[in-house]
Enzyme design. Structure first.
Site, PDB file in Angstrom:
ATOM      1  N   TRP A 146      -1.293  -4.735  -9.738  1.00 18.47           N
ATOM      2  CA  TRP A 146      -1.893  -5.895 -10.423  1.00 18.47           C
ATOM      3  C   TRP A 146      -2.794  -5.489 -11.582  1.00 18.47           C
ATOM      4  O   TRP A 146      -3.212  -6.342 -12.355  1.00 18.47           O
ATOM      5  CB  TRP A 146      -2.728  -6.703  -9.438  1.00 18.47           C
ATOM      6  CG  TRP A 146      -3.643  -5.839  -8.611  1.00 18.47           C
ATOM      7  CD1 TRP A 146      -3.421  -5.401  -7.327  1.00 18.47           C
ATOM      8  CD2 TRP A 146      -4.897  -5.269  -9.011  1.00 18.47           C
ATOM      9  NE1 TRP A 146      -4.459  -4.588  -6.926  1.00 18.47           N
ATOM     10  CE2 TRP A 146      -5.377  -4.490  -7.933  1.00 18.47           C
ATOM     11  CE3 TRP A 146      -5.663  -5.333 -10.173  1.00 18.47           C
ATOM     12  CZ2 TRP A 146      -6.575  -3.786  -7.979  1.00 18.47           C
ATOM     13  CZ3 TRP A 146      -6.858  -4.620 -10.226  1.00 18.47           C
ATOM     14  CH2 TRP A 146      -7.298  -3.867  -9.139  1.00 18.47           C
ATOM     15  N   GLY A 207       7.999  -5.569   2.046  1.00 20.96           N
ATOM     16  CA  GLY A 207       8.075  -4.275   1.341  1.00 20.96           C
ATOM     17  C   GLY A 207       8.933  -3.259   2.067  1.00 20.96           C
ATOM     18  O   GLY A 207       9.815  -2.626   1.475  1.00 20.96           O
ATOM     19  N   GLU A 245       3.554   6.523  -8.735  1.00 24.84           N
ATOM     20  CA  GLU A 245       2.320   6.692  -9.514  1.00 24.84           C
ATOM     21  C   GLU A 245       1.194   6.100  -8.698  1.00 24.84           C
ATOM     22  O   GLU A 245       1.102   4.879  -8.585  1.00 24.84           O
ATOM     23  CB  GLU A 245       2.464   5.937 -10.844  1.00 24.84           C
ATOM     24  CG  GLU A 245       3.320   6.628 -11.848  1.00 24.84           C
ATOM     25  CD  GLU A 245       2.693   7.914 -12.355  1.00 24.84           C
ATOM     26  OE1 GLU A 245       3.422   8.786 -12.785  1.00 24.84           O
ATOM     27  OE2 GLU A 245       1.450   8.025 -12.292  1.00 24.84           O
TER      28      GLU A 245
HETATM   29  N1  LIG Z   1      -1.165   5.940 -10.811  1.00 22.03           N
HETATM   30  C1  LIG Z   1      -1.115   4.771 -11.444  1.00 22.03           C
HETATM   31  O1  LIG Z   1      -0.585   4.632 -12.552  1.00 22.03           O
HETATM   32  C2  LIG Z   1      -1.731   3.575 -10.791  1.00 22.03           C
HETATM   33  C3  LIG Z   1      -2.281   3.609  -9.503  1.00 22.03           C
HETATM   34  N2  LIG Z   1      -2.824   2.476  -8.940  1.00 22.03           N
HETATM   35  C4  LIG Z   1      -3.462   2.544  -7.619  1.00 22.03           C
HETATM   36  O2  LIG Z   1      -3.133   1.370  -6.838  1.00 22.03           O
HETATM   37  C5  LIG Z   1      -4.288   0.873  -6.185  1.00 22.03           C
HETATM   38  C6  LIG Z   1      -4.582  -0.538  -6.609  1.00 22.03           C
HETATM   39  O3  LIG Z   1      -3.388  -1.257  -6.903  1.00 22.03           O
HETATM   40  P1  LIG Z   1      -2.731  -2.189  -5.775  1.00 22.03           P
HETATM   41  O4  LIG Z   1      -1.729  -3.086  -6.382  1.00 22.03           O
HETATM   42  O5  LIG Z   1      -3.788  -2.827  -4.929  1.00 22.03           O
HETATM   43  O6  LIG Z   1      -1.963  -1.145  -4.876  1.00 22.03           O
HETATM   44  P2  LIG Z   1      -1.159  -1.493  -3.546  1.00 22.03           P
HETATM   45  O7  LIG Z   1      -0.704  -0.190  -3.087  1.00 22.03           O
HETATM   46  O8  LIG Z   1      -1.857  -2.365  -2.599  1.00 22.03           O
HETATM   47  O9  LIG Z   1       0.113  -2.365  -4.051  1.00 22.03           O
HETATM   48  C7  LIG Z   1       1.009  -1.823  -4.969  1.00 22.03           C
HETATM   49  C8  LIG Z   1       2.335  -2.565  -4.808  1.00 22.03           C
HETATM   50  O10 LIG Z   1       2.935  -2.170  -3.586  1.00 22.03           O
HETATM   51  C9  LIG Z   1       3.299  -3.341  -2.838  1.00 22.03           C
HETATM   52  N3  LIG Z   1       3.317  -3.005  -1.418  1.00 22.03           N
HETATM   53  C10 LIG Z   1       2.328  -3.121  -0.522  1.00 22.03           C
HETATM   54  N4  LIG Z   1       2.745  -2.688   0.697  1.00 22.03           N
HETATM   55  C11 LIG Z   1       4.047  -2.299   0.541  1.00 22.03           C
HETATM   56  C12 LIG Z   1       5.060  -1.775   1.423  1.00 22.03           C
HETATM   57  N5  LIG Z   1       4.827  -1.550   2.719  1.00 22.03           N
HETATM   58  N6  LIG Z   1       6.287  -1.498   0.916  1.00 22.03           N
HETATM   59  C13 LIG Z   1       6.555  -1.726  -0.392  1.00 22.03           C
HETATM   60  N7  LIG Z   1       5.650  -2.227  -1.271  1.00 22.03           N
HETATM   61  C14 LIG Z   1       4.411  -2.517  -0.794  1.00 22.03           C
HETATM   62  C15 LIG Z   1       2.243  -4.343  -3.244  1.00 22.03           C
HETATM   63  O11 LIG Z   1       2.675  -5.666  -2.902  1.00 22.03           O
HETATM   64  P3  LIG Z   1       1.515  -6.744  -2.510  1.00 22.03           P
HETATM   65  O12 LIG Z   1       0.694  -6.948  -3.718  1.00 22.03           O
HETATM   66  O13 LIG Z   1       2.307  -7.965  -2.113  1.00 22.03           O
HETATM   67  O14 LIG Z   1       0.742  -6.164  -1.366  1.00 22.03           O
HETATM   68  C16 LIG Z   1       2.174  -4.084  -4.742  1.00 22.03           C
HETATM   69  O15 LIG Z   1       3.261  -4.716  -5.385  1.00 22.03           O
HETATM   70  C17 LIG Z   1      -5.375   1.831  -6.503  1.00 22.03           C
HETATM   71  O16 LIG Z   1      -5.437   2.835  -5.483  1.00 22.03           O
HETATM   72  C18 LIG Z   1      -4.944   2.522  -7.803  1.00 22.03           C
HETATM   73  O17 LIG Z   1      -5.436   3.815  -7.993  1.00 22.03           O
HETATM   74  C19 LIG Z   1      -2.808   1.261  -9.575  1.00 22.03           C
HETATM   75  C20 LIG Z   1      -2.264   1.193 -10.854  1.00 22.03           C
HETATM   76  C21 LIG Z   1      -1.725   2.332 -11.547  1.00 22.03           C
END
Ligand SMILES: NC(=O)C1=CN([C@@H]2O[C@H](COP(=O)(O)OP(=O)(O)OC[C@H]3O[C@@H](n4cnc5c(N)ncnc54)[C@H](OP(=O)(O)O)[C@@H]3O)[C@@H](O)[C@H]2O)C=CC1
Ligand SMILES: O=C(O)[C@H](O)CO
Length: 493
Positions: A146, A207, A245
């Site tokens: 997000w 997921g 990532e």
């Molecule tokens: N390295 C990079 O470029 C980046 C890293 N991040 C990291 O991500 C975190 C914050 O972002 P955030 O979106 O909250 O991260 P999340 O890991 O909570 O979510 C990332 C995505 O994964 C989905 N997801 C959640 N659970 C599962 C599952 N079991 N199987 C498949 N998909 C799943 C989420 O869906 P849903 O929203 O429906 O839960 C969302 O679309 C921080 O730790 C940040 O450091 C963020 C951006 C960039």
């Protein structure tokens, strides 16, 4: 809004929906479908059916659709900027900057048309060759976060589609509207039925089903390390290729000879961009003891001047949701319990009017944080930073590298030898020297350790979406002799 499966916008098969809240006001912004396993199966079947003709189309034809998407997004970019402010609480300047990045990334990947190369390698004899050429994996599942919800979506869609894969996109449940807007533009640009499918719903509910689906060829996900680990486990059921990532914990190092204004501007960018909700955010501040007091007094003074509130006019917007805000409050309470000194911030600002219930937290600086503290070892992902004095280069490298993450890092110095030595010794995927981020489309966004697998961006990033096939050919037309079999068995056949 709706999901998009097999060329049709629709509700989820059971009609269930979820709420999306406006982080600036705490009010419900919209509802979105909670896709079911049946919806996922339908999307997989559609992506599978569309793959042969899409991968046969060639990069030049596929690039035309990406160029058209650039045109359509550029024409309506104001809508996307407003959506980013509504859905994420992005301040105006940052919303504009993210849309610039969206356009730049699609353009960058479209320009790989007719440039995907392979090799012809000599075989074991003069009339034998090995033809090595790249082919798409098949169905790509793109799972996005997000924090940069538009940029992260196109950083996956553009290379996956240009290389001939078909895609199923599942965005964060905190930013479904932005993803929906972008999918609309790609469909409008001419993406054929089944090539791009769009499903929404909680990752915790659908997921696992998406990731370990038997039809998936590659999973590209940006998000937290904990979720990335879960995806890695699930993807092993079909050995899907992974591009992950994940988390970051960037050290921000200001050496004794640093250009102080340059370092301060870059630090305000690196710490408070997107309210610190960035994988390349400055998460640990190391300042050389010779300049510590002078630098810190300026850093605190500037931080105190930052305004929070209305994203259209403020410097710092809200956290993405209630849980993220609660996490900041907990982080500061833990710091206070540990006896660390809060130099500024540490509270939820007292806002009036429509922003009264927004998820805002004051930019916060915490002094003299021990290297082994949670503040320096765990990802904060918010507008809080701890500081530490350093004195020698060995201490600098030891502390900078002391992290389970390894994505971005920052160093400010005018010493070319230190720049070159740090480029070798700082073990992070990215080192920004005397400048802020973010990563460029032509850079390879990757990290060490728990930051993830593979990477995105640059010619290396587009090749992550391609499998290198090897075709061995013998065109000698001579009798075949195989040195490990009894060739006389074949005499007089
Ligand atoms: N390295 C990079 O470029 C980046 C890293 N991040 C990291 O991500 C975190 C914050 O972002 P955030 O979106 O909250 O991260 P999340 O890991 O909570 O979510 C990332 C995505 O994964 C989905 N997801 C959640 N659970 C599962 C599952 N079991 N199987 C498949 N998909 C799943 C989420 O869906 P849903 O929203 O429906 O839960 C969302 O679309 C921080 O730790 C940040 O450091 C963020 C951006 C960039
Ligand atoms: O996803 C993110 O946080 C971006 O890669 C930072 O630029």
């Amino acid at each position: 809004m709706k999901i998009y499966i097999d060329g049709t916008w629709k509700e989820s098969s059971n009609g269930n929906t979820l709420n999306k809240y406006n982080p600036s006001t705490g009010e419900v912004l919209d509802t979105f479908p909670a896709a079911t396993k049946d919806d996922i199966d339908a999307a997989m079947d559609s992506a599978e059916s569309a793959f042969p003709s899409w991968s046969d189309m060639g990069t030049q034809e596929r690039a035309k659709i990406l160029y058209k998407a650039v045109e359509l997004i550029s024409q309506k970019r104001g809508e996307l900027e407003n959506l980013l402010t509504l859905e994420v609480g992005k301040i105006k300047r940052e919303a504009i900057d993210e849309v610039d990045g969206v356009i730049d990334q699609i353009q960058y990947y479209a320009e790989f048309e007719r440039k995907l190369t392979g090799d012809i390698v000599e075989g074991s004899s003069s009339k034998r060759k090995i033809f090595q050429y790249k082919v798409p994996y098949g169905i790509v599942v793109a799972i996005t976060p997000w924090n940069f919800p538009a940029a992260m979506v196109v950083r996956k869609l553009a290379p996956a589609l240009l290389t001939g894969n078909t895609v199923i996109l599942k965005p964060s449940s905190d930013t479904p509207l932005t993803a929906n807007w972008i999918v609309n533009k790609f469909i409008e640009a001419g993406i054929p039925k089944g090539v791009l499918n769009f499903v929404t719903g909680r990752g915790s509910e659908i997921g696992d089903y998406i990731v370990n689906h038997k039809k998936v060829g590659l999973v590209t996900m940006t998000g937290s390390t904990s979720t990335g680990q879960k995806i890695m486990q699930n993807a092993s059921s079909n050995m899907a290729k992974l591009i992950l990532e994940l988390g970051g914990k960037a050290p921000f190092i200001v050496w004794k000879d640093a250009d102080m204004i340059r370092a301060l501007k870059s630090l305000i960018w690196a710490k408070y961009l997107n309210v610190g909700q960035s994988c390349i955010a400055a998460e640990r501040l190391y300042i050389h003891e010779d300049i510590y007091d002078k630098f810190m007094s300026k850093f605190v003074a500037i931080t105190k001047k930052l305004t929070t509130g209305d994203p259209d006019t403020s410097d710092v917007g809200p956290l993405i949701n209630k849980n993220a805000l609660a996490g900041m409050v907990q982080t500061v309470n833990n710091a206070k319990d540990s006896g660390y000194k809060i130099l500024t911030g540490g509270n939820t600002p007292d806002l009036q009017g429509k922003y009264k219930n927004g998820y805002f937290f004051a930019p916060t600086i915490i002094e003299n944080v021990p290297q082994d503290s949670g503040l320096f070892q765990d990802e904060i992902f918010g507008p809080i930073i701890g500081t530490e004095k350093i004195s020698g280069v060995d201490e600098m490298y030891r502390k900078a590298n002391d992290s389970k993450f390894g994505l971005a890092s920052y160093l400010f110095t005018e010493d070319p030898e230190l720049m070159l030595e740090a480029s070798e010794k700082i073990r992070f995927g990215e080192l920004y020297i005397n400048m802020p981020g973010p990563e460029a489309s032509q850079g390879y966004h990757t990290g060490f350790r728990m930051t993830g697998q593979a990477g995105e961006g640059s010619k290396y990033g587009i090749n992550e979406y391609l499998k290198l096939k090897n075709v061995y050919v013998d065109y000698s037309k001579k009798a075949l002799y195989i040195n490990t079999i009894n060739n006389s068995l074949f005499d007089n056949l």
